[in-house]
Design a protein around this motif. Structure first.
Motif, PDB file in Angstrom:
ATOM      1  N   GLU A 105      20.125   4.715  -9.883  1.00 31.27           N
ATOM      2  CA  GLU A 105      20.224   6.131 -10.452  1.00 31.27           C
ATOM      3  C   GLU A 105      18.784   6.803 -10.221  1.00 31.27           C
ATOM      4  N   VAL A 106      19.042   8.135  -9.775  1.00 27.34           N
ATOM      5  CA  VAL A 106      17.451   9.089  -9.763  1.00 27.34           C
ATOM      6  C   VAL A 106      17.565   9.816 -10.895  1.00 27.34           C
ATOM      7  N   GLU A 107      16.420   9.720 -11.719  1.00 25.50           N
ATOM      8  CA  GLU A 107      16.193  10.753 -12.762  1.00 25.50           C
ATOM      9  C   GLU A 107      16.422  12.005 -12.805  1.00 25.50           C
ATOM     10  N   THR A 136       0.866  -1.330  -0.137  1.00 21.44           N
ATOM     11  CA  THR A 136      -0.128  -0.312   0.046  1.00 21.44           C
ATOM     12  C   THR A 136       0.884   1.467  -0.035  1.00 21.44           C
ATOM     13  N   VAL A 137       1.632   1.291   0.790  1.00 25.05           N
ATOM     14  CA  VAL A 137       2.835   2.143   0.868  1.00 25.05           C
ATOM     15  C   VAL A 137       3.401   2.735  -0.411  1.00 25.05           C
ATOM     16  N   ILE A 138       4.138   1.597  -0.849  1.00 23.17           N
ATOM     17  CA  ILE A 138       4.804   1.751  -2.252  1.00 23.17           C
ATOM     18  C   ILE A 138       3.825   2.324  -3.266  1.00 23.17           C
ATOM     19  N   LEU A 167      11.155   5.384  -6.445  1.00 23.13           N
ATOM     20  CA  LEU A 167      11.303   6.739  -6.643  1.00 23.13           C
ATOM     21  C   LEU A 167      12.325   6.985  -7.611  1.00 23.13           C
ATOM     22  N   ARG A 168      11.969   7.335  -8.767  1.00 27.12           N
ATOM     23  CA  ARG A 168      12.959   7.739  -9.829  1.00 27.12           C
ATOM     24  C   ARG A 168      13.023   9.288  -9.929  1.00 27.12           C
TER      25      ARG A 168
END
Length: 988
Positions: free
Chosen positions: A740-742, A675-677, A712-713
Motif C-alpha cells: 500500500e502507498v501512503e 546506494t540507490v535505495i 517508496l511509501r
C-alpha cells in the motif's frame, strides 16, 4: 591521399575539421521523392536480413554489350527473350524475392500494419562523383558553408546507367556512402520495385550479399551459386551467357570481401560453369570477363571504393542522405502519419483526434527543423531520421503496460540495424568489431564530455581520444577507415556561430548512450587495473600449464613444497579477479552518483528533455543554438547505464561484439542496490522521482525494482506532465509489488480518462490520492467511481479540487459514495457541481457510513442546496465537517448555518471566517486554501468574495466589546486586505 601516408602518429590541426568538407554536396539539393520508407541501413544486406531506408529505384538505359563469341542470330530472337522473361521460373523468383525483401524488422512494426517498404518512402540525394574526387583530401569547409553552395551533379536512380560524359555506355555503377546513409535500403527497394514490375528495363535481377559470399571459400560456379541462393532460377541459369537477357547483378556491401584484381591473385574466368572461389566470381564479373552483357550495381563504404580499379567502373555515385530539410519533413510526415501509427488505442479517442495529434507532432517537428540547424544537420542521415521518428513514437504512442520498449532498447536496436555483423576493416586479420571499436574510442570521448559537462569537442579532444595510444601501423589504418566510414555517423561539425571548428554528437542522447556503454563495458580503467587484467590473464594461463606439470611430477617425486607452490600460483588470478570486482563496484557507484546529483534536481524529467530536444520548447524560449555549457545536463547517462545491463540489450550488444557477462551484470546490480535505495528515500523532487522510476523501467530487473519500490511509501509527481508513456512506466514499475502507498500526489499532471485507466491498479493501493488540477471531466468520474467501488480499494483521502466534474460527474461520485467503504475525506472544491450536483450527493450520503469530511467550497451553491446538504450531513453517522465557503449563500442562509454546533448537531460547517462575534477557529485554513487555489480560480469572483468577507469581519468586530476578540478580528482583516491588495496588483 591516404591519411596514413600524411602522418604516422598524429593528425594535423585541420585533418579532423576537414571531415566536414566531405559533406559539401549533402546539403544542397532541393528535390523530394515519394516511394518507400526507411529503416536505418541494415549493414548486412542478405536475403536473410530485413529492409531499411531509401527510394523507389528506376533503372537507366544502358543497353547490353554482346560477347564476341555470341552468334548474331541470337540477337534476333525476341520470342525466345520474351519466353525467358515471362517464364514461370522468373515469376516464382519475383514472388520469392518480394516476400523476402518485404519483411519488416521488429523495429518497424510499431509504425502500424499498413507500413511497408513498398508503400511509403523518401528518396535520398545521390550525387555523381569520381575516383579522383574520392581520393583527394577533403576541403576545410563547414556545414554552414556547404549549405550555401549549389550542387549541379545530382543524379537520379533512373539515370544511373545513362551514358557518361564521353558518350560511353555505363555497365557498372558503384554506389558508396558512409554508415547510415541508406545504401542497403536503397538496394532492397530496387529489388522490390523490380518484383512489382517497376523496373521493366531489366528482365532478371540477381542480388548478392557480399557478407554472405565472404562466409565461403570453396570453389563454386556462378550458375551453381545462383541456383544455390535462388532455386527458382534453375531453369533460367542454362541460358545465362547464351542470350541477350537484360540482367542486373546487385553486389551489396563490397567492403566485406577482400578482392584481388591482379592476374596473379585471381585468374581470368569467363565460364559460368567453372568452379572458382566466390571472390573470383565477383572479380571476373566486375572485370566484365564473365557475363560482360550484365549490368552491375555495387554498394560499399567509402574506404573500400578503391578496391575496384577505376577502369572497371562506369560511374561512381555517392548517397548523401537528406541534404534538404524538405526531404526530412517529407520523411517525418510519412512516418508519423501512417494509419495505425498510434498503436492500440484504448482511450476511446476518435480517429480525428488521433489524426490531429499526429499532425500536430509533425508540425512541431517541422518548425524545430527550420529554426534549429543542429537537428537538421543530424537528420542528413536517414538513419537518424528513423531514430527521431522511433523516439517520438515511443514518447507519444506508448500505451501498453508494461511498455513494449525501452529508450535504451531503441538506441541499442538502432545500432544493431546499422552495425550488426560489421567489422571495421575486413582486410585486418583481427576482424575488430566496428561497434567495439566505437565503444572504446568514441565512447571514451563521450564519457570525458559527460564528466566535464560539455558537448562540443575540439581538434585536441579528438586527438586525445583517437590517437594517443596508437602504436602500430594496423591501428593507424583502422583509424583511417573509421574516419572515412563511421566518424560522421556519430560526430558532426557544430553549426553554432563561433564554434564552426568544433564537433558535437549527431544526436545529443547518443553521447550519453556511448558514455554509458564505455563505462559498463569496463573500458574506463586506471593504469593499475589495465596492468592487473593483463597480468591476471597471463598468470592464469601459465599457472594452468605449470599446475599440470607439477601434478605429474608430484606423482613421481612427492615433494612437500609442491602443494605450497600450487597454491601460490593460484593466488594471482584470484587477486586480480578481486580487482575486477572492485571495478564493478566503481561502475555501480558511478551509476548511483550520477542518478542523484543535486544540481540536476530542478531540471525537467529526462523524457521531457528528450521531447524538447526533438520538438523544441513551447512558448518563448532561447534558441537552442544559444545554450551555454552551464545548461548541459546528462541525466540520461545513468539511465542508459542501467538499461544496457538489461538482458535483452546485453544480448543485442553481444551480436555487435560488445560482451557483458551475466555475472558482471549481477554483481553491478548487487553493488548498486544499497546506494540507490538509500538515496531514493531522501525525498526526491517530482521530476527526479520520475527519472528514478524511468531508470527502474529501463533497468528491466523486476527483483531489483520490487525492492526499490517497497521503500517508496510516498510518491510525489505533482506538476510532472504525465504522458501516456509516463503513466505506463509508473503503472509498470509500481506493479512489481503489492504494498500500500501512503500518498500518491498527481496534482497538475495533465491526466485524462485514459491515464486513470492505465493507473487504475496503482490508484487502488493509495491511501491518499491527489488528483486536483487535471481538467478531469464526467468521463473521468466514471473511472473514479469504478475505482471507489472496487473491493480492493484502500483510498481514504481523495482530492479532486479544480476539476470540471459538473453535474454528470457528481452523479457518478454520488454512486461511488453510496457503495464505498474506505473513503473518509473527499475534496470537491471548485468542481462546478452546482445545486443539482450537490443535491444528488446529498441524496446518496445516507448510504455511506465512513465519510468524515466533505469539501464543497466554490461550487455556486445557493441556500436550498446548502441547507439540504447540511440536513443530510446531520443524520450521517461519521460525517463531522463540511466546507461551504465561497458559495452563493445569502446572509439568512449563513445565519441559519451559524446556529449549527458540533456538540448539538454533530456537524461543523465552514462557510465564513466569523462565528457570531468571534473569529472562526478555521479562518487560517480557509484563507490558506484560497491562497493556494487563487492561480486557478476566477480572480474577479474571488475578489468579490474577499470583499464580502472583509465587510463581515468589520461588522462583527464592531459588535464585540472584547478587546481580545477585536485584536483577532484586526489580525484576520489584515490578512484579507493583504490578499486583496496583491490580487488587485496581479502579484498573486
Amino acid at each position: 591521399m591516404s591519411w596514413a601516408l600524411q602522418r604516422q602518429s598524429r593528425l594535423p590541426w585541420g585533418s579532423w575539421t576537414r571531415l566536414c568538407g566531405s559533406l559539401t554536396e549533402w546539403s544542397e539539393t532541393r528535390r523530394a521523392y515519394l516511394c518507400a520508407a526507411s529503416v536505418p541501413g541494415d549493414c548486412s544486406f542478405s536475403v536473410a536480413h530485413s529492409p531499411s531506408s531509401c527510394r523507389r529505384c528506376v533503372h537507366g538505359q544502358g543497353g547490353s554489350q554482346e560477347p564476341l563469341a555470341q552468334p548474331s542470330s541470337l540477337r534476333h530472337v525476341p520470342n525466345a527473350l520474351r519466353n525467358v522473361a515471362s517464364s514461370e521460373a522468373i515469376k516464382k523468383h519475383r514472388k520469392s524475392l518480394s516476400a523476402w525483401f518485404s519483411h519488416q524488422p521488429n523495429e518497424e512494426r510499431q509504425f502500424g500494419p499498413s507500413f511497408s517498404l513498398d508503400a511509403v518512402h523518401v528518396d535520398p540525394v545521390i550525387r555523381e562523383s569520381s575516383l579522383e574526387e574520392i581520393l583527394k583530401p577533403s576541403p576545410d569547409l563547414t556545414i554552414q558553408h556547404q549549405l550555401q553552395q549549389p550542387c549541379s551533379r545530382v543524379i537520379s536512380l533512373q539515370n544511373l546507367f545513362d551514358v557518361d560524359a564521353c558518350g560511353q555506355e555505363v555497365k557498372t555503377v558503384v554506389l558508396f556512402g558512409t554508415v547510415g546513409t541508406g545504401k542497403s535500403t536503397l538496394i532492397k527497394k530496387m529489388v522490390v520495385d523490380w518484383c512489382h514490375g517497376r523496373l521493366p528495363h531489366f528482365e532478371l535481377v540477381i542480388p548478392f550479399s557480399c557478407e554472405d559470399l565472404s562466409q565461403s571459400h570453396s570453389p563454386i560456379s556462378l550458375r551453381r551459386l545462383i541456383t544455390k541462393k535462388y532455386q527458382h532460377l534453375r531453369d533460367v541459369v542454362p541460358v545465362l551467357g547464351t542470350s541477350n537477357l537484360r540482367m542486373l547483378f546487385i553486389l551489396n556491401g563490397l567492403e566485406r570481401l577482400n578482392l584481388d584484381f591482379r592476374l596473379a591473385g585471381t585468374e581470368l574466368c569467363c565460364d559460368p560453369n567453372e568452379p572458382v572461389p566466390p571472390t573470383a566470381i565477383v572479380v571476373n564479373l566486375l572485370r566484365k570477363y564473365l557475363l560482360p552483357e550484365a549490368n552491375i550495381i555495387v554498394t560499399t563504404r567509402p574506404s573500400a571504393v578503391r578496391r575496384i580499379p577505376g577502369k572497371y567502373v562506369g560511374r561512381y555515385a555517392e548517397i548523401c542522405g537528406f541534404s534538404d530539410t524538405n526531404l526530412q519533413k517529407l520523411y517525418f510526415q510519412m512516418r508519423l502519419s501512417q494509419p495505425g501509427c498510434t498503436g492500440e488505442d484504448g482511450s476511446g479517442n476518435s480517429p480525428g483526434s488521433r489524426s490531429g495529434e499526429q499532425d500536430n507532432l509533425v508540425e512541431m517537428l517541422s518548425r524545430n527543423l527550420e529554426r534549429h540547424n543542429q537537428i537538421a544537420a543530424a537528420c542528413f542521415l536517414p538513419s537518424y531520421c528513423w531514430l527521431v521518428c522511433t523516439t517520438l513514437h515511443f514518447l507519444y504512442f506508448t500505451k501498453t503496460v508494461p511498455p513494449t520498449q525501452t529508450l535504451t532498447g531503441i538506441y541499442t536496436s538502432f545500432l544493431r540495424l546499422n552495425f550488426s555483423g560489421e567489422v571495421l576493416d575486413s582486410t585486418d586479420p583481427n576482424n575488430i568489431s566496428m561497434m567495439k571499436y566505437v565503444a572504446k574510442t568514441v565512447g571514451k570521448l563521450a564519457h570525458e564530455g559527460v564528466m566535464s559537462r560539455k558537448t562540443c569537442f575540439s581538434e585536441e579532444d579528438l586527438q586525445q581520444c583517437f590517437e594517443v595510444e596508437m602504436k602500430t601501423e594496423s591501428e593507424l589504418n583502422l583509424l583511417e577507415v573509421f574516419r572515412s566510414d563511421v566518424f560522421r555517423f556519430f560526430l558532426t561539425p557544430c553549426v553554432q556561430p563561433g564554434k564552426e571548428h568544433t564537433f558535437v554528437f549527431t544526436i545529443p542522447a547518443m553521447q550519453e548512450y556511448l558514455a554509458a556503454l564505455y563505462v559498463v563495458l569496463g573500458e574506463k580503467k586506471t593504469l593499475a587495473q589495465r596492468v592487473g587484467k593483463e597480468l591476471s590473464e597471463i598468470f592464469g594461463k601459465v599457472s594452468e600449464d605449470i599446475v599440470v606439470v607439477l601434478n605429474i611430477i608430484s606423482k613421481v617425486l612427492p615433494l612437500r613444497f609442491l602443494p605450497v607452490l600450487l597454491n601460490l600460483l593460484k593466488i594471482f588470478p584470484r587477486y586480480f579477479s578481486r580487482l575486477s570486482g572492485k571495478d564493478r563496484d566503481t561502475i555501480a557507484r558511478t551509476m548511483a552518483e550520477e542518478m542523484f546529483k543535486e544540481e540536476d534536481y530542478f531540471n525537467d524529467d529526462v523524457l521531457d528533455q528528450i521531447n524538447s530536444s526533438i520538438l523544441g520548447m513551447e512558448g518563448p524560449m532561447r534558441h537552442p543554438d544559444e545554450w551555454v555549457s552551464d545548461d548541459e545536463v546528462f541525466e540520461l547517462f545513468p539511465i542508459f547505464m542501467g538499461g544496457i545491463l538489461s538482458r535483452r540489450n546485453r544480448a543485442i550488444l553481444e551480436q555487435l561484439g560488445c560482451s557483458i557477462k551475466n555475472l558482471a551484470a549481477f554483481e553491478i546490480a548487487k553493488a548498486m542496490k544499497k546506494t540507490v535505495i538509500r538515496n531514493s528515500r531522501k525525498g526526491l523532487p517530482p521530476s527526479e522521482l520520475m527519472d528514478y522510476l524511468f531508470f527502474l523501467h529501463e533497468f528491466q530487473n523486476e527483483r531489483f525494482t520490487a525492492e526499490a519500490i517497497r521503500s517508496l511509501r510516498t510518491v510525489n509527481l505533482s506538476s510532472v506532465k504525465m504522458t501516456p508513456l509516463k503513466c505506463s512506466v509508473l503503472a509498470s514499475v509500481m506493479g512489481t509489488t503489492c504494498h500500500e502507498v501512503e500518498e500518491l500526489n498527481l496534482t497538475s499532471c495533465n491526466l485524462d480518462t485514459s491515464s486513470l485507466r492505465t493507473l487504475f491498479p496503482v490508484l487502488l493501493r493509495c491511501k491518499a490520492l491527489h488528483l486536483q488540477l487535471n481538467s478531469l471531466g464526467p468521463d473521468a468520474c466514471k473511472e473514479i467511481c469504478d475505482l471507489l467501488l472496487h473491493d480492493k480499494c484502500v483510498v481514504s483521502n481523495l482530492r479532486l479540487a479544480n476539476n470540471p466534474l459538473g453535474e454528470q460527474g457528481a452523479q457518478f461520485l454520488a454512486e461511488a459514495l453510496a457503495g464505498n467503504r474506505s473513503l473518509t475525506r473527499l475534496s470537491l472544491l471548485h468542481t462546478s457541481l452546482g445545486d443539482r450536483g450537490v443535491e444528488v450527493i446529498a441524496q446518496h450520503l445516507a448510504k455511506n457510513e465512513h465519510l468524515q469530511e466533505l469539501n464543497l467550497g466554490y461550487n455556486s451553491l445557493t441556500d436550498t442546496a446548502a441547507l439540504a446538504l447540511v440536513e443530510a450531513a446531520k443524520k450521517h453517522v461519521t460525517l463531522n465537517t463540511v466546507h461551504l465557503y465561497f458559495n452563493d449563500i445569502s446572509e439568512e442562509g449563513k445565519r441559519e448555518l451559524h446556529t449549527l454546533r458540533v456538540d448539538q448537531d454533530g456537524i461543523r460547517v465552514l462557510v465564513f471566517l466569523t462565528a457570531g462575534t468571534d473569529v472562526s477557529d478555521y479562518w487560517s485554513n480557509i484563507l490558506s486554501i484560497v491562497h493556494k487555489n487563487l492561480p486557478f480560480w476566477d480572480r474577479e469572483r474571488v475578489r468579490q468574495h474577499l470583499a464580502l468577507i472583509l465587510q463581515d469581519l468589520e461588522s462583527s468586530r464592531r459588535q464585540t466589546a472584547n478587546p481580545w476578540r477585536k485584536a483577532k478580528f484586526l489580525r484576520v482583516e489584515t490578512e484579507v486586505k493583504r490578499m486583496l491588495g496583491r490580487l488587485q496588483h496581479g502579484s498573486l
